[in-house]
Design a protein around this motif. Structure first.
Motif, PDB file in Angstrom:
ATOM      1  N   MET A  32       0.816  -1.206   0.000  1.00 44.21           N
ATOM      2  CA  MET A  32       0.000   0.000   0.000  1.00 44.21           C
ATOM      3  C   MET A  32       0.851   1.259   0.000  1.00 44.21           C
ATOM      4  O   MET A  32       0.400   2.322  -0.422  1.00 44.21           O
ATOM      5  CB  MET A  32      -0.921   0.000   1.226  1.00 44.21           C
ATOM      6  N   TYR A  79      -0.148  -6.994  -4.396  1.00 43.83           N
ATOM      7  CA  TYR A  79      -1.075  -5.972  -3.889  1.00 43.83           C
ATOM      8  C   TYR A  79      -1.888  -5.295  -4.996  1.00 43.83           C
ATOM      9  O   TYR A  79      -3.115  -5.142  -4.843  1.00 43.83           O
ATOM     10  CB  TYR A  79      -0.311  -4.924  -3.077  1.00 43.83           C
ATOM     11  N   TYR A  83      -5.895  -5.258  -4.935  1.00 47.55           N
ATOM     12  CA  TYR A  83      -6.563  -3.957  -4.879  1.00 47.55           C
ATOM     13  C   TYR A  83      -7.552  -3.813  -6.044  1.00 47.55           C
ATOM     14  O   TYR A  83      -8.677  -3.319  -5.869  1.00 47.55           O
ATOM     15  CB  TYR A  83      -5.525  -2.836  -4.931  1.00 47.55           C
TER      16      TYR A  83
END
Length: 211
Positions: A32, A79, A83
């Motif tokens: 993130m 990620y 996401y």
């Protein structure tokens, strides 16, 4: 004595696999905060480490540090995909995909370790199918496949990586392993799980877009 020798390393492999998943989750959290420009270099590092582990496969010589470093980096590079799926189909379907993956993985592992059949004959077919998936993935980069083709590709991915779960667990049951092999086996199970998860999430996403 043989059963005890097999069961002890199997438990150790499962512990290392669970820790690998934990490091992957930490990597996703770290992802993130990673600048987009760093994802491509991290993917290159991940591929390099994977090739390194593959070429050492005969020596069975990767360490726990290597395993957990790889899975942490893998979590970071995964990620963006997670996401995307969260944004595309929502947290409920993503959690359902994770739950489905755990259910399928556990069911296959139980079958592979309790059946009397030797499933290691699957190796050649599975590696051939894996190479085909890799070639199609590269082709898709340059010539995008339509949703129907990608759906079929994803279902094949589920079958292939389910086959690898059966193969790996059954091989451990049939032939056992040394302590030095544990990190490599945990890495193999981790890759099976992650690729199975991504295939299932891709299926859920395609189907949700058609609703």
């Amino acid at each position: 004595m043989y059963q005890e020798a097999v069961q002890a390393p199997l438990a150790a492999v499962l512990r290392a696999f669970a820790v690998s998943l934990a490091f992957a989750v930490l990597g996703m959290i770290a992802g993130m905060f990673v600048p987009p420009a760093l994802f491509l270099p991290l993917v290159a590092i991940e591929i390099g480490m994977l090739l390194f582990a593959f070429f050492l496969r005969r020596k069975k010589a990767i360490s726990y540090t290597f395993l957990y470093t790889f899975t942490f980096i893998s979590g970071i590079t995964m990620y963006p995909a997670i996401y995307y799926y969260l944004q595309s189909m929502g947290a409920d379907l993503v959690l359902l995909g994770v739950g489905t993956t755990f259910t399928v993985f556990t069911g296959l592992a139980l079958y592979a370790t309790t059946t009397k059949r030797d499933l290691t004959f699957l190796r050649g077919m599975l590696f051939a199918a894996l190479l085909a998936l890799i070639v199609i993935s590269i082709y898709n980069i340059f010539v995008p496949i339509n949703s129907s083709g990608m759906l079929a590709f994803s279902f094949i991915g589920v079958l292939v990586f389910s086959g690898f779960v059966l193969y790996d667990f059954n091989r451990m049951k049939q032939y056992g392993m040394t302590l030095d092999e544990i990190p490599l086996m945990a890495l193999s199970l981790y890759l099976n799980f992650i690729n199975l998860l991504l295939s299932i999430l891709r299926i859920f996403n395609i189907l949700s877009e058609r609703d």
